[in-house]
Design an enzyme around this catalytic site. Structure first.
Site, PDB file in Angstrom:
ATOM      1  CD  GLU A 183     -42.774  12.325 -25.661  1.00  0.00           C
ATOM      2  OE1 GLU A 183     -42.446  12.947 -26.666  1.00  0.00           O
ATOM      3  OE2 GLU A 183     -42.397  13.103 -24.349  1.00  0.00           O
ATOM      4  CG  ASP A 195     -38.106  17.647 -26.875  1.00  0.00           C
ATOM      5  OD1 ASP A 195     -37.100  18.586 -27.149  1.00  0.00           O
ATOM      6  OD2 ASP A 195     -38.615  16.760 -27.045  1.00  0.00           O
TER       7      ASP A 195
END
Length: 413
Positions: A183, A195
Site C-alpha cells: 500500500e 488496517d
C-alpha cells in the site's frame, strides 16, 4: 421518524452469505480462465472501535474485523504472468511478474500487484526462475470509500492466496508487513498498518489490541452477539474533502507537540492523572497544538481503559462505561482534533439520542463512517433515527451495516 413509524426491514445492508460469495467468485474465475481455481481466499474489512489518530504517535488502537470481506479465487500457472480480473470492473489485466514496477502502478490492480511485488524476494527464494504465474479473480464486499479498509481486505486476501499457492510459508506478521509495503511503497497510499494488522490477525469474537510502537498485538474478548449487542456502522457517504492535507497537518501538529514536550512521541509523555495532564499541557503555549496533544494523550488512555474494562468482566456488565469512552473519543475528535464533518456529527448525535450506549466516528475522519454500540434488537430503530436526522438536515442518505467481531484472513474451506 415519528414515534409510531416502523423502520424499513431493508435499512440494514447485510454481507452476502458466505456460500453465495464463494459460488460467485468461483463461477467468475471459471468463466474468465476456463478452469476451476486452485483455491479461494478471503480477508475482512475492519472498524476501529477506539484509538483514533494515535498510530503515528506510537499509540494504542483497538480494531476488529467485520463480516464484510474480499474474496479472491486464484490458481497457480507457469506463464510468469499475473492475470487479474475484478467482479467490480471490466476486463482482464495482466503484467509479467518480473516486470512489476511501482512507477507504472495505478487503479485497483496496484493493490494486487503490490502484494506480489512485496513478496518478490520470498517468491524468488522458493520458486527461483521457474516462471511461476498467478491467475486471480477478486470480488469485494467491503464498501468502498466508507473508511472500512476495502484496500487492506484486498491486499490481505491476495497475500493469503500468493502464500498458499506458491508455498511461501510466510508468517501472519510477514503477510501484514508485505501488505503494508504494497500500500505504501507500491500503490502510494498512506497507511500506518492498523488496517492490515486487523484484517490478518483478528479472531472471531475478539477485538485486537494493537501497540503501534512495536506492532505487538493481543486478542481482546469482545462477545457482542453473546451479550445481545452489536455495532451499528453508518456509512455517512460524506465525500472526503481535503483529507490528505488535513491528515498531514494533524500529524505535523502532533509531532510539534511532542517536540515541545521534549519526548520522541506523545506516547512517551507520561502523566498520572487529570491534574498531571493539565500541568503537562500547560507547557504548550499554542492553543491549537495543545488541543491536538490533549486528544492523542487522552485517546491512548481511553484505549487502555477500554481494554481494562473488557478484561474486568465483559461487555454487558460494563456497557455504560464502554459507551462513555466511545462518546468521549468522538467528542475529543470533534473538539480537540477537529477531524469530524457535519455528517459524522449528525450520525453520532442521532444515535445517542435514539438510545445507543455510545457512538463515535471511526477512521481518519473528514468523511467515512461512525459506529454505535447498540442493543442488537434496537439496531434498526437507531438506524432509522439516524436516517431521519439526515433527511431533516438535508444530507444524502447514509448506508447502514451491523458488525460483529469476525475472523481474519485465510483460505475458504
Amino acid at each position: 421518524m415519528s414515534a409510531h413509524a416502523t423502520p424499513r426491514p431493508d435499512l440494514l445492508s447485510a454481507a452476502p452469505e458466505r456460500a453465495d460469495a464463494l459460488a460467485r467468485v468461483r463461477t467468475l474465475f471459471e468463466e474468465t480462465f476456463g478452469s476451476a481455481p486452485d483455491g479461494v481466499f478471503s480477508a475482512p474489512g475492519r472498524v476501529n472501535i477506539i484509538g483514533e489518530h494515535v498510530d503515528y504517535q506510537d499509540g494504542l488502537c483497538l480494531p476488529m474485523a467485520i463480516s464484510h470481506r474480499c474474496f479472491v479465487a486464484a490458481a497457480r500457472t507457469s506463464t510468469g504472468l499475473l492475470r487479474m480480473r475484478s467482479a467490480q470492473a471490466e476486463g482482464v489485466l495482466e503484467v509479467p511478474i518480473a516486470e512489476l514496477d511501482p512507477a507504472r502502478a495505478g487503479g485497483w490492480t496496484a493493490y494486487v500487484e503490490g502484494v506480489v511485488w512485496a513478496l518478490a524476494a520470498r517468491i524468488a527464494e522458493t520458486e527461483g526462475t521457474s516462471g511461476a504465474g498467478l491467475d486471480l479473480v477478486v470480488d469485494g464486499y467491503v464498501p468502498l470509500g466508507a473508511g472500512l479498509s476495502s484496500s487492506a481486505s484486498l491486499e490481505c486476501a491476495v497475500a493469503e492466496a500468493v502464500t498458499a499457492l506458491l508455498d511461501l510459508g510466510t508468517t501472519p506478521l510477514e503477510r501484514v508487513r508485505a501488505c503494508i509495503t504494497a500500500e505504501t511503497d507500491y500503490a502510494g497510499a498512506s497507511t500506518g498498518g492498523l488496517d492490515q494488522s486487523a484484517s490478518v490477525l483478528c479472531q472471531a469474537g475478539h477485538a485486537l489490541l494493537l501497540d503501534c510502537r512495536d506492532f505487538s498485538t493481543r486478542p481482546v474478548p469482545w462477545d457482542l452477539a453473546g451479550q445481545g449487542l452489536a455495532l451499528l456502522i453508518t456509512d455517512t457517504r460524506a465525500e472526503h474533502s481535503h483529507v490528505d492535507g488535513e491528515y498531514v497537518a494533524r500529524r505535523r501538529d502532533s509531532e510539534t507537540a511532542a517536540r515541545l514536550l521534549g519526548v520522541p512521541t506523545l506516547r512517551d509523555a507520561e502523566h498520572a492523572g487529570p491534574e498531571q495532564l493539565a500541568d503537562l499541557l500547560a507547557r504548550i503555549d499554542d492553543a491549537t497544538i495543545r488541543r491536538r496533544a490533549r486528544h492523542v494523550l487522552t485517546e491512548i488512555e481511553r484505549v487502555r481503559e477500554f481494554d481494562r474494562v473488557l478484561a474486568s468482566g465483559g461487555v454487558r456488565e460494563n456497557v455504560a462505561r464502554l459507551g462513555e469512552l466511545l462518546n468521549a473519543s468522538h467528542d475529543s475528535l470533534r473538539e480537540d482534533y477537529e477531524v469530524t464533518v457535519p455528517q459524522l456529527d449528525v450520525a453520532v448525535d442521532a444515535a445517542r439520542a435514539a438510545g445507543a450506549h455510545g457512538a463515535r466516528m471511526t477512521g481518519g475522519g473528514f468523511g467515512g463512517s461512525t459506529i454505535a454500540l447498540v442493543e442488537a434488537d434496537a439496531a434498526l430503530d437507531v438506524a432509522a433515527a439516524i436516517e431521519a436526522a439526515f433527511v431533516e438536515q438535508g444530507l444524502a442518505a447514509p448506508v447502514f451495516f451491523l458488525a460483529l467481531p469476525s475472523a481474519g484472513a485465510g483460505p475458504e474451506v
